[in-house]
Design a protein around this motif. Structure first.
Motif, PDB file in Angstrom:
ATOM      1  N   UNK A   1       0.871  -1.171   0.000  1.00  0.00           N
ATOM      2  CA  UNK A   1       0.000   0.000   0.000  1.00  0.00           C
ATOM      3  C   UNK A   1       0.904   1.216   0.000  1.00  0.00           C
ATOM      4  N   UNK A   2       0.755   2.053  -1.000  1.00  0.00           N
ATOM      5  CA  UNK A   2       1.623   3.218  -1.112  1.00  0.00           C
ATOM      6  C   UNK A   2       1.271   4.310  -0.116  1.00  0.00           C
ATOM      7  N   UNK A   3       2.229   5.180   0.139  1.00  0.00           N
ATOM      8  CA  UNK A   3       2.004   6.300   1.065  1.00  0.00           C
ATOM      9  C   UNK A   3       0.922   7.240   0.542  1.00  0.00           C
ATOM     10  N   UNK A   4       0.837   7.379  -0.768  1.00  0.00           N
ATOM     11  CA  UNK A   4      -0.221   8.210  -1.342  1.00  0.00           C
ATOM     12  C   UNK A   4      -1.600   7.654  -1.054  1.00  0.00           C
ATOM     13  N   UNK A   5      -1.730   6.323  -1.112  1.00  0.00           N
ATOM     14  CA  UNK A   5      -3.007   5.688  -0.784  1.00  0.00           C
ATOM     15  C   UNK A   5      -3.371   5.923   0.676  1.00  0.00           C
ATOM     16  N   UNK A   6      -2.375   5.830   1.553  1.00  0.00           N
ATOM     17  CA  UNK A   6      -2.601   6.059   2.985  1.00  0.00           C
ATOM     18  C   UNK A   6      -3.087   7.481   3.216  1.00  0.00           C
ATOM     19  N   UNK A   7      -2.422   8.451   2.598  1.00  0.00           N
ATOM     20  CA  UNK A   7      -2.820   9.861   2.766  1.00  0.00           C
ATOM     21  C   UNK A   7      -4.202  10.123   2.191  1.00  0.00           C
ATOM     22  N   UNK A   8      -4.501   9.503   1.059  1.00  0.00           N
ATOM     23  CA  UNK A   8      -5.815   9.695   0.448  1.00  0.00           C
ATOM     24  C   UNK A   8      -6.919   9.090   1.322  1.00  0.00           C
ATOM     25  N   UNK A   9      -6.661   7.920   1.905  1.00  0.00           N
ATOM     26  CA  UNK A   9      -7.662   7.325   2.789  1.00  0.00           C
ATOM     27  C   UNK A   9      -7.822   8.146   4.071  1.00  0.00           C
ATOM     28  N   UNK A  10      -6.735   8.726   4.555  1.00  0.00           N
ATOM     29  CA  UNK A  10      -6.823   9.607   5.722  1.00  0.00           C
ATOM     30  C   UNK A  10      -7.656  10.846   5.387  1.00  0.00           C
ATOM     31  N   UNK A  11      -7.461  11.379   4.193  1.00  0.00           N
ATOM     32  CA  UNK A  11      -8.273  12.528   3.766  1.00  0.00           C
ATOM     33  C   UNK A  11      -9.744  12.134   3.653  1.00  0.00           C
ATOM     34  N   UNK A  12     -10.002  10.929   3.169  1.00  0.00           N
ATOM     35  CA  UNK A  12     -11.386  10.452   3.077  1.00  0.00           C
ATOM     36  C   UNK A  12     -12.026  10.371   4.456  1.00  0.00           C
ATOM     37  N   UNK A  13     -11.220  10.036   5.464  1.00  0.00           N
ATOM     38  CA  UNK A  13     -11.740   9.964   6.834  1.00  0.00           C
ATOM     39  C   UNK A  13     -12.215  11.328   7.322  1.00  0.00           C
ATOM     40  N   UNK A  14     -11.636  12.391   6.778  1.00  0.00           N
ATOM     41  CA  UNK A  14     -12.066  13.744   7.150  1.00  0.00           C
ATOM     42  C   UNK A  14     -13.363  14.110   6.428  1.00  0.00           C
ATOM     43  N   UNK A  15     -13.475  13.716   5.178  1.00  0.00           N
ATOM     44  CA  UNK A  15     -14.643  14.083   4.374  1.00  0.00           C
ATOM     45  C   UNK A  15     -15.885  13.288   4.739  1.00  0.00           C
ATOM     46  N   UNK A  16     -15.713  12.030   5.102  1.00  0.00           N
ATOM     47  CA  UNK A  16     -16.859  11.144   5.299  1.00  0.00           C
ATOM     48  C   UNK A  16     -17.206  10.995   6.773  1.00  0.00           C
ATOM     49  N   UNK A  17     -18.462  10.755   7.030  1.00  0.00           N
ATOM     50  CA  UNK A  17     -18.871  10.403   8.388  1.00  0.00           C
ATOM     51  C   UNK A  17     -18.179   9.090   8.749  1.00  0.00           C
TER      52      UNK A  17
END
Length: 193
Positions: free
Chosen positions: A130-146
């Protein structure tokens, strides 16, 4: 350095992706697609929520489209695109009058857990899963989504990635641009859930 040289340069993993790389990677067709995604996101959010959310949704639509196009071609997710999603997501939550603490806790939990999983996979398999970009993108999704929607989001993105792997007959050593599944699903979940 000319755009042609940037486009043809390898830009090995680990090297920071500059704004010039991003601009070179996104040609006229890609820019048109990004603008179309931003316009669709703006219209959907305007219809469902109002002017304030329409602006942040347009940004989300543009950024997720750019991430998808770049990751599909280069297997990279530029920090210049993924990291701004975090403050934009907090702004969107504030405009929607949602409490910020659950989003911040989800950000820390997702980023921390996925970073640990990334390190564990690397230690066990001696290669990145799992790339670092994927990790950051999923972390960003955690901010956007309930936070209650995060499992469905991960399941949707993983499902389409697995389907792509099956259709392309990607073996265990093959590569799938997971960000190209995460980014569009993030936009879909934000606009429809």
């Amino acid at each position: 350095m000319s755009c042609a040289k940037i486009r043809s340069s390898a830009n090995p993993a680990g090297q920071r992706i500059s704004g010039r790389h991003i601009a070179a990677w996104l040609g006229p067709r890609e820019r048109s697609a990004i603008l179309a995604c931003a316009a669709v996101a703006f219209c959907v959010a305007l219809f469902r929520h109002g002017w304030a959310e329409a602006g942040t949704s347009a940004l989300l639509g543009a950024i997720t489209a750019a991430i998808t196009l770049i990751d599909l071609r280069h297997f990279r997710i530029p920090d210049l695109l993924s990291l701004p999603l975090i403050p934009f997501g907090l702004l969107a939550a504030q405009l929607a009058q949602a409490p910020l603490m659950p989003h911040l806790l989800a950000l820390v939990a997702v980023w921390g857990l996925l970073t640990l999983l990334q390190w564990a996979f690397l230690a066990l398999r001696r290669r990145s899963g799992l790339g670092s970009g994927d990790v950051k993108l999923m972390a960003a999704a955690a901010v956007w989504l309930d936070p209650s929607v995060l499992p469905a989001f991960v399941l949707a993105a993983t499902g389409t990635a697995l389907l792509e792997g099956w259709l392309r007959r990607v073996g265990l050593q093959g590569r799938i641009a997971f960000g190209a599944h995460l980014a569009p699903w993030l936009a879909v979940f934000v606009l429809t859930v």
